[in-house]
Design an enzyme around this catalytic site. Structure first.
Site, PDB file in Angstrom:
ATOM      1  N   TRP A 137      34.492  83.993  48.617  1.00  0.00           N
ATOM      2  CA  TRP A 137      33.596  84.863  47.828  1.00  0.00           C
ATOM      3  C   TRP A 137      32.981  86.006  48.622  1.00  0.00           C
ATOM      4  CZ3 TRP A 137      31.540  85.413  42.930  1.00  0.00           C
ATOM      5  CH2 TRP A 137      30.334  86.122  42.831  1.00  0.00           C
TER       6      TRP A 137
ATOM      7  N   ASP B  54      27.632  91.845  47.373  1.00  0.00           N
ATOM      8  CA  ASP B  54      27.170  93.168  47.827  1.00  0.00           C
ATOM      9  C   ASP B  54      27.639  93.586  49.229  1.00  0.00           C
ATOM     10  OD1 ASP B  54      25.604  92.259  45.763  1.00  0.00           O
ATOM     11  OD2 ASP B  54      23.709  92.468  46.819  1.00  0.00           O
TER      12      ASP B  54
ATOM     13  N   PHE C 285      20.379  86.798  52.208  1.00  0.00           N
ATOM     14  CA  PHE C 285      20.644  87.752  51.131  1.00  0.00           C
ATOM     15  C   PHE C 285      20.807  89.172  51.706  1.00  0.00           C
ATOM     16  CE2 PHE C 285      19.315  85.923  46.725  1.00  0.00           C
ATOM     17  CZ  PHE C 285      20.272  84.932  46.854  1.00  0.00           C
TER      18      PHE C 285
ATOM     19  N   ARG D 271      13.458  91.558  47.543  1.00  0.00           N
ATOM     20  CA  ARG D 271      14.647  91.459  48.391  1.00  0.00           C
ATOM     21  C   ARG D 271      15.370  92.784  48.591  1.00  0.00           C
ATOM     22  NH1 ARG D 271      15.749  88.432  43.712  1.00  0.00           N
ATOM     23  NH2 ARG D 271      17.237  89.387  42.279  1.00  0.00           N
TER      24      ARG D 271
ATOM     25  N   TRP E  26      28.322  90.614  38.173  1.00  0.00           N
ATOM     26  CA  TRP E  26      28.002  89.201  37.983  1.00  0.00           C
ATOM     27  C   TRP E  26      28.616  88.748  36.663  1.00  0.00           C
ATOM     28  CZ3 TRP E  26      26.645  86.514  41.968  1.00  0.00           C
ATOM     29  CH2 TRP E  26      26.032  87.162  43.041  1.00  0.00           C
TER      30      TRP E  26
HETATM   31  C1  FRU Z   1      22.767  91.770  44.090  1.00  0.00           C
HETATM   32  C2  FRU Z   1      22.105  90.534  44.658  1.00  0.00           C
HETATM   33  C3  FRU Z   1      20.980  90.919  45.597  1.00  0.00           C
HETATM   34  C4  FRU Z   1      20.876  89.721  46.487  1.00  0.00           C
HETATM   35  C5  FRU Z   1      22.314  89.328  46.639  1.00  0.00           C
HETATM   36  C6  FRU Z   1      22.521  87.861  46.821  1.00  0.00           C
HETATM   37  O1  FRU Z   1      24.059  91.543  43.645  1.00  0.00           O
HETATM   38  O2  FRU Z   1      21.652  89.698  43.622  1.00  0.00           O
HETATM   39  O3  FRU Z   1      19.770  91.247  44.947  1.00  0.00           O
HETATM   40  O4  FRU Z   1      20.286  89.996  47.731  1.00  0.00           O
HETATM   41  O5  FRU Z   1      22.974  89.783  45.483  1.00  0.00           O
HETATM   42  O6  FRU Z   1      23.837  87.571  47.156  1.00  0.00           O
END
Ligand code: FRU
Length: 486
Positions: free
Chosen positions: A38, A41, A99, A159, A288
């Protein structure tokens, strides 16, 4: 404390089935993607020690998102890329998942600033730092987490720090929310370890989502861009706000908004400045979803091609990074065509699943309602992806209703012909992707498509009246990956 073993185990695991995964038909030839399993981002874009680095959200163990690691790719020239060892693992007591975040160079060290995420903790998201002397092996900082909570009253979604240097300070924009509205927060620091809130840069209205992911702020021409990916906005999925930033108050005053990409498979864009001063950006070429077509091939997620952004006549132009022209193989197919309605067979000598096409469509015949290209067609034409200009809708449309597996959602970008009635398109096709740059970068449409591997044909077509094609050139493109060692 960090142990290296978690990284070592992950670095082995991710290569275990590489040979099999890499033979799969939907693997991409000139787009960044993980060796297996997988990714989401792109993170930490930076030029360090003579190389471009792109990190990414990565689960080395499976094709759904689990605890996040940071995968790593590097390139000397934005043309040839190689996989590097995984850079970060969720291996401390403060990060259950690493993240998204960004990278800067501080005291000659490549420094990553990321979000540690833990659903079981309150607050669940904090900001952390990791550094590296060689750009490959990273050490998490003793001061972590360096920013432990969002401002009072703000949501715990906090985040995706994007950090840059301005004057004598570091600045950081973070995605957040308050009372159901997404917002971007600005922080300041002298040392990347101690952060002070400067203020709220921008807050969502009812149309712009309840949480903003992956914000990015950068200067463009005489203005600033605030880019972000709003969750659940009915009008925008990848927003570019163009305006002015006040470094004293943190306030961002938007002048206009623009969509960064009109396709379905573009999310979480991040930008960097090249050594020669260009602003380039890349995004996750997915979104997503509940299910991903390539999961059955043992991998999920890729990045768009790198893009150059510039501000011209109050519009953010988004063009393929110029280096990508180096991928063109010799001897393109080119021609000029006159396309009568409902005729076929103009592009008999164009084939392939990894191509760049530059084409102009001229609409001088008032009866012509739409015209464009059928791409990745099967021999019997039962499978095809349409990219055409719809004159009534004033839009370039990408129709995937017969593209094969995956989403069939129609996507389109607004477009007007020039004074010669010409719509120009630059189209990048890789085995399971299509990116359409409209009118020299005025808009882009990025989608994944999953046709049969032998659907490699191309056709021109027009509906209702005739269309001219004064320019057509198709290049097969080289791979960005190293030749496999024999
Ligand atoms: C965006 C996100 C970010 C987060 C990351 C987690 O696609 O949801 O906000 O840091 O992916 O994988």
């Amino acid at each position: 404390m960090r142990t290296t073993s978690r990284l070592d185990i992950a670095n082995q695991a991710v290569w275990e089935h590489f040979e099999i995964v890499n033979e799969q038909p939907f693997r991409l030839q000139y787009h960044l993607m993980p060796p297996t399993n997988w990714m989401n981002d792109p993170n930490g874009l930076i030029y360090f020690n003579g190389e471009y680095h792109v990190f990414y959200q990565h689960d080395p163990y499976g094709t759904i998102q689990g605890p996040m690691y940071w995968g790593h790719l590097s390139s000397p020239d934005l043309i040839k890329w190689q996989h590097r060892p995984i850079a970060l693992a969720p291996d401390t007591d403060y990060d259950a998942s690493c993240f998204s975040g960004s990278a800067v160079i501080n005291n000659d060290k490549l420094t990553l600033i990321y979000t540690s995420h833990d659903e079981q903790r309150t607050p669940k998201e904090m900001q952390c730092v990791a550094t590296s002397e060689d750009g490959v092996y990273f050490e998490k900082d003793a001061a972590n987490p360096v920013l432990r909570q969002p401002p009072e009253g703000a949501g715990f979604d906090f985040r995706d720090p994007k950090v840059w240097e301005y004057g004598d300070h570091w600045y950081m924009v973070i995605g957040n929310c308050r009372d159901g509205c997404g917002q971007a927060l600005l922080y300041r620091s002298n040392d990347l370890r101690h952060w002070q809130e400067v203020g709220v840069s921008l807050v969502s209205d009812e149309y712009c989502g309840h949480m903003w992911e992956c914000p990015d702020i950068y200067p463009l021409d005489s203005h600033f861009v605030l880019a972000f990916s709003p969750i659940d906005s009915p009008i925008s999925r990848n927003t570019l706000a163009v305006g002015n930033l006040d470094y004293e108050t943190g306030r961002f005053d938007p002048i206009f908004y623009q969509e960064a990409d009109y396709g379905e498979d573009f999310y979480a864009m991040q930008s960097m400045e090249t050594p020669d001063g260009r602003r380039i950006m890349i995004a996750w070429m997915e979104k997503w979803r509940d299910e991903y077509v390539t999961a059955s091939e043992g991998w999920v997620g890729a990045m768009t091609i790198m893009r150059e952004v510039s501000l011209e006549n109050d519009h953010v132009m988004v063009r393929p990074v110029r280096e990508i022209a180096e991928l063109r193989q010799k001897q393109p197919v080119s021609g000029k065509y006159y396309v009568e309605p409902e005729t076929r067979g103009h592009l008999k000598n164009v084939h392939g699943s990894s191509l760049e096409i530059v084409i102009e469509l001229r609409f001088n015949d008032a009866r012509c309602q739409q015209g464009g290209l059928r791409l990745r067609t099967s021999g019997d034409s039962s499978q095809e992806t349409l990219v055409y200009y719809d004159r009534q809708r004033h839009a370039v449309v990408c129709d995937r209703s017969r593209s094969g597996l995956g989403s069939t959602v129609e996507t389109f970008a607004p477009a007007e012909p020039d004074q010669n009635q010409i719509i120009s398109l630059q189209i990048f096709i890789d085995h399971s992707s299509i990116e359409v740059f409209v009118n020299n970068g005025k808009a882009v449409i990025t989608n994944r498509i999953y046709p049969d591997p032998d659907s490699t044909g191309y056709e021109l077509y027009a509906v209702g009246g005739s269309m001219e094609v004064p320019t057509f050139t198709a290049w097969a493109l080289h791979s960005i990956w190293p030749e496999p060692a024999n």
